[in-house]
Scaffold this motif. Structure first.
Motif, PDB file in Angstrom:
ATOM      1  N   LEU A  97     -34.463  -4.062 -14.367  1.00  0.00           N
ATOM      2  CA  LEU A  97     -33.431  -3.349 -15.121  1.00  0.00           C
ATOM      3  C   LEU A  97     -33.624  -1.833 -15.026  1.00  0.00           C
ATOM      4  CD1 LEU A  97     -33.093  -5.679 -18.225  1.00  0.00           C
ATOM      5  CD2 LEU A  97     -31.429  -5.353 -16.372  1.00  0.00           C
ATOM      6  N   ALA A  98     -34.883  -1.393 -15.013  1.00  0.00           N
ATOM      7  CA  ALA A  98     -35.155   0.035 -14.806  1.00  0.00           C
ATOM      8  C   ALA A  98     -34.705   0.438 -13.404  1.00  0.00           C
ATOM      9  CB  ALA A  98     -36.641   0.330 -15.000  1.00  0.00           C
ATOM     10  N   GLY A  99     -34.963  -0.434 -12.432  1.00  0.00           N
ATOM     11  CA  GLY A  99     -34.500  -0.174 -11.074  1.00  0.00           C
ATOM     12  C   GLY A  99     -32.993  -0.068 -11.002  1.00  0.00           C
ATOM     13  N   LEU A 100     -32.305  -0.900 -11.759  1.00  0.00           N
ATOM     14  CA  LEU A 100     -30.843  -0.841 -11.808  1.00  0.00           C
ATOM     15  C   LEU A 100     -30.378   0.540 -12.282  1.00  0.00           C
ATOM     16  CD1 LEU A 100     -28.060  -2.219 -11.615  1.00  0.00           C
ATOM     17  CD2 LEU A 100     -28.452  -3.116 -13.913  1.00  0.00           C
ATOM     18  N   ALA A 101     -31.034   1.077 -13.292  1.00  0.00           N
ATOM     19  CA  ALA A 101     -30.669   2.409 -13.793  1.00  0.00           C
ATOM     20  C   ALA A 101     -30.927   3.482 -12.729  1.00  0.00           C
ATOM     21  CB  ALA A 101     -31.455   2.718 -15.070  1.00  0.00           C
TER      22      ALA A 101
END
Length: 171
Positions: A97-101
């Motif tokens: 999810l951090a990668g998505l951001a």
């Protein structure tokens, strides 16, 4: 006759597609709902659109730039989808999810700069490499294929932006 150097971006893109497809273990239609195989289909569509339109512009707001940004946004969605589908641990889901951001921010930057698009693709290849043999929810063949695609799309974008700049077009 077109000089070979003018075909270099298309040749590079086609070779990266072949390299990626060489490691895909099965036909995508046999794995409905598996994010890894959905990514194969999405990349085939992207490659087709790019190769079918070699003289299309790469300027800000162009379809090619929007396709590149969409590609960057799709990359982490595949990882999040795989983490959900294959029950990744909470810490792994948080990482994805951090990668998505991060990739969403890079996709926004790619809309404005072809160089950001190329750099983001190179960075994603490193992100992929960090998952190889470490993330049980990401298939190793997918990591290898995604690295080939990241390098191919990034290099293609860089070459096309350079070509547009050399021709006096805004890129």
């Amino acid at each position: 006759m077109t000089p070979l150097r003018h075909l270099a971006p298309q040749i590079l893109l086609a070779l990266s597609a072949l390299a990626a497809l060489a490691v895909v273990p099965d036909w995508p239609h046999r794995h409905p709902g598996d994010p890894h195989f959905l990514a194969v289909i999405a990349c085939a569509l992207l490659y087709g659109l790019l190769l079918a339109r070699p003289s299309a512009p790469w300027s800000e707001g162009s379809l090619n730039r929007r396709l590149g940004a969409a590609f960057l946004l799709l990359l982490p969605v595949i990882y999040v989808g795989a983490a959900l589908r294959f029950s990744a641990p909470p810490a792994a889901m948080a990482l994805e999810l951090a990668g998505l951001a991060v990739w969403a921010g890079l996709a926004w930057g790619a809309l404005r700069s072809g160089h950001v698009l190329a750099l983001a693709c190179a960075l994603h290849a490193l992100w992929d490499a960090g998952h190889f043999a470490r993330a049980g929810y990401i298939h190793d063949w997918y990591v290898v294929a995604c690295i080939a695609v990241d390098i191919g799309i990034g290099a293609y974008a860089l070459l096309m932006v350079h070509r547009a700049t050399a021709a006096g077009q805004a890129a």
